[in-house]
Design a protein around this motif. Structure first.
Motif, mmCIF file in Angstrom:
data_model
loop_
_atom_site.group_PDB
_atom_site.id
_atom_site.type_symbol
_atom_site.label_atom_id
_atom_site.label_comp_id
_atom_site.label_asym_id
_atom_site.label_seq_id
_atom_site.Cartn_x
_atom_site.Cartn_y
_atom_site.Cartn_z
ATOM 1 N N VAL A 245 4.785 7.488 2.092
ATOM 2 C CA VAL A 245 5.373 8.549 1.272
ATOM 3 C C VAL A 245 6.851 8.771 1.563
ATOM 4 N N ASP A 246 7.325 8.298 2.706
ATOM 5 C CA ASP A 246 8.756 8.446 2.989
ATOM 6 C C ASP A 246 9.598 7.559 2.072
ATOM 7 N N LEU A 247 9.076 6.356 1.793
ATOM 8 C CA LEU A 247 9.805 5.408 0.943
ATOM 9 C C LEU A 247 9.139 5.232 -0.417
ATOM 10 N N TRP A 248 7.940 5.757 -0.571
ATOM 11 C CA TRP A 248 7.134 5.577 -1.787
ATOM 12 C C TRP A 248 7.011 4.094 -2.152
ATOM 13 N N THR A 249 6.690 3.303 -1.139
ATOM 14 C CA THR A 249 6.454 1.868 -1.324
ATOM 15 C C THR A 249 5.147 1.498 -0.639
ATOM 16 N N PRO A 250 4.521 0.406 -1.088
ATOM 17 C CA PRO A 250 3.284 -0.021 -0.421
ATOM 18 C C PRO A 250 3.549 -0.419 1.029
ATOM 19 N N THR A 251 2.621 -0.093 1.909
ATOM 20 C CA THR A 251 2.739 -0.482 3.307
ATOM 21 C C THR A 251 2.210 -1.897 3.536
ATOM 22 N N HIS A 252 1.604 -2.485 2.501
ATOM 23 C CA HIS A 252 1.057 -3.840 2.566
ATOM 24 C C HIS A 252 -0.106 -3.962 3.534
ATOM 25 N N TYR A 253 -0.841 -2.858 3.743
ATOM 26 C CA TYR A 253 -2.076 -2.930 4.512
ATOM 27 C C TYR A 253 -3.209 -3.348 3.580
ATOM 28 N N LEU A 254 -3.051 -4.449 2.890
ATOM 29 C CA LEU A 254 -4.039 -4.821 1.889
ATOM 30 C C LEU A 254 -5.391 -5.131 2.515
ATOM 31 N N ALA A 255 -5.385 -5.853 3.636
ATOM 32 C CA ALA A 255 -6.647 -6.193 4.274
ATOM 33 C C ALA A 255 -7.373 -4.934 4.739
ATOM 34 N N VAL A 256 -6.614 -3.987 5.305
ATOM 35 C CA VAL A 256 -7.212 -2.729 5.746
ATOM 36 C C VAL A 256 -7.748 -1.947 4.551
ATOM 37 N N ALA A 257 -6.971 -1.909 3.461
ATOM 38 C CA ALA A 257 -7.406 -1.196 2.259
ATOM 39 C C ALA A 257 -8.687 -1.800 1.697
ATOM 40 N N ILE A 258 -8.787 -3.128 1.673
ATOM 41 C CA ILE A 258 -9.980 -3.790 1.144
ATOM 42 C C ILE A 258 -11.197 -3.450 1.994
ATOM 43 N N LEU A 259 -11.051 -3.490 3.298
ATOM 44 C CA LEU A 259 -12.171 -3.176 4.180
ATOM 45 C C LEU A 259 -12.596 -1.711 4.037
ATOM 46 N N ALA A 260 -11.599 -0.813 4.002
ATOM 47 C CA ALA A 260 -11.909 0.618 3.905
ATOM 48 C C ALA A 260 -12.580 0.948 2.579
ATOM 49 N N LEU A 261 -12.060 0.399 1.492
ATOM 50 C CA LEU A 261 -12.637 0.676 0.176
ATOM 51 C C LEU A 261 -14.006 0.021 0.020
ATOM 52 N N SER A 262 -14.184 -1.143 0.611
ATOM 53 C CA SER A 262 -15.503 -1.790 0.566
ATOM 54 C C SER A 262 -16.538 -0.954 1.315
ATOM 55 N N ALA A 263 -16.138 -0.417 2.473
ATOM 56 C CA ALA A 263 -17.040 0.470 3.217
ATOM 57 C C ALA A 263 -17.353 1.721 2.397
ATOM 58 N N LEU A 264 -16.349 2.218 1.671
ATOM 59 C CA LEU A 264 -16.569 3.386 0.819
ATOM 60 C C LEU A 264 -17.556 3.069 -0.303
ATOM 61 N N VAL A 265 -17.443 1.897 -0.894
ATOM 62 C CA VAL A 265 -18.384 1.478 -1.941
ATOM 63 C C VAL A 265 -19.810 1.469 -1.401
ATOM 64 N N LEU A 266 -19.987 0.869 -0.234
ATOM 65 C CA LEU A 266 -21.323 0.800 0.360
ATOM 66 C C LEU A 266 -21.865 2.197 0.670
ATOM 67 N N GLY A 267 -21.006 3.040 1.259
ATOM 68 C CA GLY A 267 -21.442 4.387 1.594
ATOM 69 C C GLY A 267 -21.824 5.202 0.366
ATOM 70 N N LEU A 268 -21.021 5.103 -0.692
ATOM 71 C CA LEU A 268 -21.311 5.844 -1.920
ATOM 72 C C LEU A 268 -22.580 5.334 -2.600
ATOM 73 N N TYR A 269 -22.794 4.040 -2.545
ATOM 74 C CA TYR A 269 -24.023 3.490 -3.136
ATOM 75 C C TYR A 269 -25.257 4.007 -2.402
ATOM 76 N N LEU A 270 -25.243 3.952 -1.084
ATOM 77 C CA LEU A 270 -26.380 4.441 -0.306
ATOM 78 C C LEU A 270 -26.578 5.940 -0.522
#
Length: 302
Positions: A149-174
């Motif tokens: 938010v300081d620069l309003w640019t992506p931090t490029h944590y794409l791998a972390v984002a994919i893992l976190a969102l995938s875990a969220l998908v699994l949790g929401l499904y269950l």
């Protein structure tokens, strides 16, 4: 539970008498009238709030108006006034958007505030039974873990984002398997939003890689292919049509992205890609017809 019926067709088939059809139409007319008045009152409240916001255009005004609208809708919900249920839901959603947006504008540069606002959006979605807020909560979560938010640019944590969102998908499904229908719908909407974001992150990663980890795009391309294949296979056997369709769409996007990156936009590659796309579409249409026929057969046996 709401069910859509063609009363005229049922009467013509002799499955419903004309008198019963007229009685059901009377209920529908009453519900339609109440819905119209609810929507008009909600639009009026939103217009008044907008007018006040224009007269006093500050973030503090948005926070105050949002709090008032959300509290009013929540009070109606707690009071159990079913006649104004739609009005209560609409003003709660508008109030939550104004309140959380104003707080985000005032204090959103702090990470703990962004986390708190994400959680507050999820809570507001449950209280208002709003699919829109449920989707926004997932978007806020994704932004919290990927945007500086300081620069309003992506931090490029794409791998972390994919893992976190995938875990969220699994949790929401269950979670959706254990909830009442109204809240199951919210969990499914949030899960579908997360699925779209996961695939979007894979798509970006397949093109640009991950600068922070130094991973090239080919890592994401291979991982995305494996994930789509595994997820799509599960969805077919679990009879999850929306997941199958979304997997097929993103699979086609992935395939054709790599196809044109490898072959270029040449006449033959475009022709071949078009023919393949038609084949994918026909296969998906056949699958949807098969699922529809299967559900019809199960309903007939019931």
């Amino acid at each position: 539970m709401k069910i859509t019926l063609d009363l005229d067709a049922l009467v013509a088939e002799g499955k419903l008498s004309a008198a019963e059809a007229e009685r059901l139409k009377g209920f529908a007319a009453r519900d339609t009238g109440e819905l119209g008045s609810n929507v008009l009152f909600a639009l009026g409240a939103a217009a008044v709030a907008t007018g006040v916001g224009v007269l006093v255009p500050t973030l503090e005004t948005a926070v105050a108006l949002g709090a008032v609208l959300f509290a009013a809708g929540f009070w109606l919900r707690l009071a159990g006034v079913t006649r104004w249920a739609v009005f209560a839901q609409i003003v709660m959603v508008i109030g939550a958007l104004a309140l959380l947006g104003g707080l985000g504008g005032l204090f959103g540069e702090q990470l703990w505030v962004r986390i708190a606002l994400t959680l507050a959006t999820a809570v507001a979605a449950v209280l208002a039974t709003s699919g829109l807020l449920a989707a926004l909560a997932v978007l806020a979560f994704a932004a919290t873990i990927t945007i500086d938010v300081d620069l309003w640019t992506p931090t490029h944590y794409l791998a972390v984002a994919i893992l976190a969102l995938s875990a969220l998908v699994l949790g929401l499904y269950l979670l959706s398997l254990r909830l009442a229908p109204a809240y199951e719908r919210l969990a499914i909407i949030a899960m579908r939003t997360a699925i779209l974001l996961v695939n979007s992150a894979f798509f970006i990663g397949s093109l640009f890689g991950d600068d922070l980890l130094g991973w090239p795009g080919v890592y994401f391309s291979v991982a995305w292919s494996i994930a789509l294949l595994a997820f799509g296979t599960w969805a077919v056997f679990a009879n999850r049509r929306w997941v199958v369709n979304s997997t097929a769409v993103f699979g086609a996007i992935h395939f054709f992205t790599q196809w044109f990156m490898a072959l270029g936009a040449q006449p033959l590659s475009i022709l071949g890609g078009g023919l393949l796309l038609i084949g994918f579409g026909l296969a998906l249409a056949r699958f949807n017809r098969w699922v529809g026929a299967r559900k019809g057969a199960e309903a007939g046996r019931a």
